[in-house]
Design an enzyme around this catalytic site. Sequence first.
Site, short mmCIF file in Angstrom:
data_model
loop_
_atom_site.label_atom_id
_atom_site.label_comp_id
_atom_site.label_asym_id
_atom_site.label_seq_id
_atom_site.Cartn_x
_atom_site.Cartn_y
_atom_site.Cartn_z
N LYS A 13 -80.43 13.39 -30.77
CA LYS A 13 -79.31 14.07 -31.42
C LYS A 13 -79.77 15.34 -32.14
O LYS A 13 -79.22 16.42 -31.92
CB LYS A 13 -78.67 13.10 -32.42
CG LYS A 13 -77.30 13.52 -32.89
CD LYS A 13 -76.67 12.39 -33.70
CE LYS A 13 -75.22 12.68 -34.00
NZ LYS A 13 -74.56 11.55 -34.68
N ASN A 43 -85.94 12.61 -31.34
CA ASN A 43 -84.59 12.17 -31.70
C ASN A 43 -83.60 13.00 -30.88
O ASN A 43 -83.46 14.19 -31.12
CB ASN A 43 -84.37 12.38 -33.21
CG ASN A 43 -82.97 12.00 -33.66
OD1 ASN A 43 -81.98 12.30 -32.98
ND2 ASN A 43 -82.88 11.33 -34.78
N GLN A 56 -80.95 21.31 -32.17
CA GLN A 56 -81.95 22.39 -32.27
C GLN A 56 -81.90 23.29 -31.04
O GLN A 56 -81.93 24.51 -31.15
CB GLN A 56 -83.36 21.80 -32.39
CG GLN A 56 -83.72 21.38 -33.79
CD GLN A 56 -84.12 22.57 -34.65
OE1 GLN A 56 -85.20 23.13 -34.50
NE2 GLN A 56 -83.26 22.98 -35.54
N ILE A 102 -89.21 13.71 -26.63
CA ILE A 102 -88.15 14.07 -27.56
C ILE A 102 -88.02 12.95 -28.58
O ILE A 102 -87.78 11.79 -28.23
CB ILE A 102 -86.82 14.30 -26.79
CG1 ILE A 102 -86.95 15.52 -25.88
CG2 ILE A 102 -85.66 14.47 -27.76
CD1 ILE A 102 -87.29 16.83 -26.58
N GLU A 139 -88.10 26.97 -31.46
CA GLU A 139 -87.81 28.34 -31.04
C GLU A 139 -87.52 28.48 -29.55
O GLU A 139 -86.98 29.49 -29.12
CB GLU A 139 -88.98 29.25 -31.42
CG GLU A 139 -89.07 29.47 -32.90
CD GLU A 139 -90.51 29.49 -33.38
OE1 GLU A 139 -90.87 30.42 -34.10
OE2 GLU A 139 -91.26 28.57 -33.03
#
Lengths: 328, 169, 293
Positions: free
Chosen positions: C187, C185, C192, C183, C258
Site C-alpha cells: 500500500k 508494504n 510512493q 516490496i 525517487e
Amino acid sequence: MRSFDYHCATNPAEALSIAGAAPARYLGGGTNLVDLMRQNIEAPAALVDVSRLPAVIEETPNGGLLIGAAVRNNVVAAHPSVRTRYPVLSRALLAGASAQIRNMATVGGNILQRTRCAYFYDAAGSHCNKREPGSGCDAIGGFNRYHAIFGASEHCIATHPSDMCVALAALDAVVHVKGPGGERDVPLLDLHRLPGDRPDIETVLQPGELITGVALSPSAAAAHSAYRKVRDRSSYAFALISVAAGLEVVDGRIADIRIALGGVAAKPWRALRAEEMLLGTDPAKERFLAALDAELAAAKTFDGNAFKVELAKRTVAAVLCELAGVNP
Amino acid sequence: MAIVINGTEYPLPDDPRVSLLDLLREQLQLTGTKLGCNQGGCGACTVIVDGARVLSCLTLAVQADGREVRTIEGMVAADGGLHPLQQAFIEHDGFQCGYCTPGQICSAIAMVAEYRRGDPSYVTADLAEGPKGTTRQEIRERMSGNLCRCGAHNGIVDAIEELLAGEAP
Amino acid sequence: MSVRITIDGEGHATVASAAHEMGMGTTTVQRQHSADRLGLPLESVTVKIGDTSLPFGSFAGGSSQTASLGAAINAASVKLAGELLRMAGNDTPLAGLRANELEFADAGLRKIGDASRHESFKSILKRAARNEISVTGESGTPLEMLKFSIHSRSAIFCELRVSDVTGEIRIDRLVGSFDCGRILNPKTAASQFRGGMIMGLGMALTEETLLDERSGRIMSASITDYHVPVHLDVPDIDVLWTDIPDPRTPMGARGIGEIGVTGVAAAVANAAFNATGRRVRELPLTPDKFLLD
Ligand SMILES: Cc1cc2nc3c(=O)[nH]c(=O)nc-3n(C[C@H](O)[C@H](O)[C@H](O)COP(=O)(O)OP(=O)(O)OC[C@H]3O[C@@H](n4cnc5c(N)ncnc54)[C@H](O)[C@@H]3O)c2cc1C
Ligand code: FES
Ligand code: FES
C-alpha cells in the site's frame, strides 16, 4: 500587513459615507486585496467591507439581468438564468481560480482585481511602473509569457487577469457605479484603461466610487455563446489566452457576433475589427481565420508571448466554428 | 462580534489584520487547518463557512462575524468517530504526509453538497442541465483548488467517489 | 544509521531512531518489519522517530532511509538475541544454545525451528529481575554497495492527447512498472510510486523555475506561479512491480522513493512525439511548443 480600520457596510449609502470620511478601499471577498496588502503592495488606511451589501440577481424590464456587485462568483455561475441565457458568463466564471476562491470572490472585486504580472508581485526585487510609478518595467526584456500583445506601452505590458470580464465584454455589459457625485453607468469595455504612461491608473473609476451591479441585455448571441480558456495547467491557473464569443446566424448569415479575448491586454479585448468583417457573411472557418488575421495584425509581441497571436487566432476560430456548427 | 466554530462561539480578534486561518491556528490552537502558501494558491487552509468552502488564509477573521465555521476538528461521524470521508481516505491511502489532507477533506465535503445541488463545473458539458452522474473528471476539476505535493490524487478521488456513491444525508 | 530496540517487562518493543517521516510510510513499514523480525504482534511494537534525542539517523534521501533503517534494526536484533541469551542464564529452555542457533518467535526466542525450546521476553526479563533490556545497532554503507552498483529500474507508459487547436496536452493514462527488489508494504509502496510519477508529470508539463538573470530573482517563486499538477492533471495511474528480493541488500529491498519520478517526463515527451510527430526536448511541454502547423 500595515494596520487599518475595518468597517462593515450594510447598504451602499453607508458604504459611500464611510469611504468618504476616510481614504478607504472597498473590500469584497478579499481574495485579491488581502493578498496584495499582505505583500505590502497595497496599504489602505481603512477598509469598507461591501461583501454584505444586498447580493441579488434580478430580472430587468428589458428582459436582461442585473447582477449585484456583492454576488459571489460561484452564485452567478450556478444561477439558472445565467446558465441558459448567458452561458459564456457561467463558463468563464467556472474557468477562473478554484471553487473556494469563487465562493469568496464578488462580482465587484473580480472586475477590479489587479494584474498577476510576477514583476508587479515581486515588491522586494523587481521594477514595476504599476506598483511604483517611474521605476521601470522588468517584464519588458524579462519573462513576458503571460503579457499583453494589444494596447501595451513602453511603460507596462501587464494583462488584466479576469476571466469573467472577458465574458462581460462580449456581452456588452454595463457597470453600475455610485459615487460621491451620484450614480453613473459605465460600459464594461470602457471601464479599464490601457496603460499609456500611467499604468498605475487602471480604470476610469474615481476614488470612492462603488460598483453596485452589472447589467446584461438579452440577445440571441448571448444565449448562444461559449468560453474557452487556454492555460499551462489544466485547472487553477490564469489564462495564456481566453476567448468569449457569441453568435447569431439568421438565414445562413451572421446577424450578430461578439468576440472578446482575455490574456492579451490590460483590459478584456473586444475584437471589433474581426466582428465587423464577419457580420453579414456566411460562417466558414476560412473567413473566421481571415478576419482574425486582420484583427491580430495590430498585435505587438515580445520574446515570451509571440505564440499568443497564432494561439488566439486558432482558438477563436475553433470556438466560432463550434458555435456555427461548421467544420473546424 | 462573535464567530461560531464547530458549534462553539468565540469572540473575534480586535486587530482586523488577523486572518481566519491565524485566528484558528495561533489564537484558538485549532491547528488541524493548515497554512500552505498564505496567498490563495494551495487550498491547504480550506474551511467551510456557512456551508461554503473558502480559503481561511484570505478571509479576514472580522469578515466571518456572525458566521458558522466548520474545520477539520468538527468533522466527526454521528457516533463521535471518524467522518466517513476520513475513513475512506484511510482505506484508499488518500494521503502521504497528510499536510493537504484537512483541506482536501473540508473541500470535498462541501464539494459533494455542490454536486448534489446540481452546480455545474468547467468540465460539465451542458451547463443548463448540470452534471450528469458522477465522473472522476468532474471530481478532479472540482477538487483542483486543493494541491497535493505528495501525489495522493488517485486515492483522494477514490475516497470522494465512494462518498458520492453513498446515501445523501 | 543507528537504532535502539528496547523491550520492557511486558514484552513490548520500542524501536527508536532519529529518522524521519515525510509521508513515505517509514513508521508503518519499520513497525511491520520490526514485528516480523522480533516475532511480535504489530500491537507490541512502537516505532519512535523524528526527534534528534534518539539514536543518530541519517537523512531521508537518495531513496535510502527504509533500507538503512531496516539494516540497523537487523543489526540491533542480532545483538538483542545475544544479550537476551546471556541474561537467560542456565535455567531456561534455551540453555546450551549459541546465539546463531536462535530465532525470534512467539514474543520470545527459540531454537531455530524448535517450538519446544522457547522462552518469552517477559519470562527472561522477569527471572533476571529486569524492567527492560535495551540494545543499539548500527548500519553503515553495506559492503555490497561498495562492490556493486545497486539500482532500481522502471518502465513508464503514457497515453495522452494533444489539442490540434491549442497544443495543450492531457494525460489519459499512466502505467509504471518497477523493479525495486522486495516490496515491504504494497500500500505505501504503491503510493510512493504514484506520488513520484505525479512529480514526474509536473516536471513534464508544468513545473519550471524562472530565473531572471538581470536581477537574480526567481520569477516563479510562489505556488501560484510555480505550477504543480492539480487533480485534473492527474489520470488514474497503474503501478506494478516485480517483487523479486535482491539477495545483496538488507531485507531484499531497494529504494523506491525517487524511481517513480525519473522516467515520466521522457515517456510523456515520447508519447507527445508519437501523437504529433514533433520532437520537443525542452521541459516543460507547454502548449506553445505544440502549436502544430
Ligand atoms: C490563486 C488565485 C488564482 C486565481 N485564478 C483566477 C483565474 O484563473 N481567473 C480569474 O478571473 N481570476 C482568478 N483569480 C482572481 C480572483 O478572481 C479575484 O481575486 C477575485 O475575483 C476578486 O474578487 P474579491 O471580491 O475577492 O475582491 P477583493 O480582493 O475584495 O477586491 C479587489 C479589488 O476590488 C475592489 N472592490 C471590491 N468590491 C468593490 C465594489 N463593489 N466597488 C468598488 N470596488 C470594489 C477592492 O477595493 C479591490 O481593489 C485568482 C485568485 C487567486 C488568489
Ligand atoms: S494557505 Fe490558503 S490557499 Fe494556501
Ligand atoms: S499528502 Fe502530502 S501534500 Fe497531500
